[in-house]
Scaffold this active site. Sequence first.
Site, PDB file in Angstrom:
ATOM      1  CD  GLU A  94      -2.847  -1.109   0.110  1.00  0.00           C
ATOM      2  OE1 GLU A  94      -3.603  -0.098  -0.103  1.00  0.00           O
ATOM      3  OE2 GLU A  94      -3.017  -2.017  -0.650  1.00  0.00           O
ATOM      4  CB  THR A 145       7.820   1.875  -0.079  1.00  0.00           C
ATOM      5  OG1 THR A 145       8.030   2.826  -0.646  1.00  0.00           O
ATOM      6  CG2 THR A 145       7.573   0.651  -0.956  1.00  0.00           C
TER       7      THR A 145
END
Length: 399
Positions: A376, A378
Amino acid sequence: MNLQNPKKFKLLIDQAHEVALNVLRPISRKYDKAEHAYPKELDMLASVVDGMNAGSEGMNAGAAFNKRGDTDTSNKNGVNMSTALSIIEMCYGDTGLLLSMPRQGLGNSAIAAVANEEQLTRFEGTWAAMAITEPGCGSDSAAIRTTATKDGDDYILNGEKIFVTSGERADSVVVWATLDKNLGRAAIKSFVVLKGTPGMKVERLEHKLGIKASDTAAISFVDCRVPAANLLGNADIDVAKGFAGVMETFDNTRPLVAAMAIGCSKASLERIKEIFKDQLDTDYGTPYLQTSHIAAQIYRMEAEWEAARLLMLKAAWMADNRKPNSREASIAKAKAGCIANEITLKCVELASSAGYSETELLEKWARDSKILDIFEGTQQIQQLIIARRELGKSSSELK
């Protein structure tokens, strides 16, 4: 902010906590060792979760928001908040098993974020995975190369997706694809592709460091024909709005991934406090500088954990109240992912040989936590987004 959990969610939180302790924890090691084996115990649990969801504000791994056209401006603690609070408890049990829960896929967040009313009704109850990442496109979602070509009443998808959580088990996959590569970000749309659609094929399942109970798939799309009605939201390409439409998905999911990190690290923190309970002052009456080195480290981790929890609650609350939360969602995700990695690894270190042994779950929680700072978006991408929001820069101005 009211710093207490909303009282109306107490029963939901208590139920999720009991599920974590009595269902997920006992099978946690079993499915860590049996990678790719489907946890059959979750079929029984699915009905329990459905019961938890029976009210208007239950648990849903794909966050939602207030109904479109809702003009109520009063303070709301809704589905985003209840989902986040229940996810904390479930990941206190096992993160990989939470990600394997039927009908609780991250693709449901995309549906909640951008689907129209008809689509929300049609796809209600589906278990949707989310397919964004490609072999040549990791953190930069705007570089997507999977194409969607209009053909009559259908779109034809061609491309390859990797690291699709629940990609083999889910009922459907939300696929991000571009309508026109020459138009860049604005042409990227998301499509609901039902399992078994001709041209869609699961190529392989990945072997991973952690969350082994969750299947992570590589999926190919070769002349895969999808009804035009399955394009989520508006099919028009709005260059002025750009990528904003599909990116709203992340404003919903990033607080939830933060909640996963908070739940996983909560498990480690509680276990290490239990191991060193004789060295800790439960009333916190001893001055910090007069405590043992181990106690001081544990107290500092508790403070970092609490900061992450509050940041996550703020982002979830903003989503429930339809306030723009892109900055806050990224802050919560960055903080929670970072401290989860730090806490779980430090707890392995402090527990010494016990922390590194499979007699404890500490080493498993450390492995599971790593993905929570990666998927989702980094850590580095979150910091970039936060910088853009703080400086008022666009993605083209600050890369």
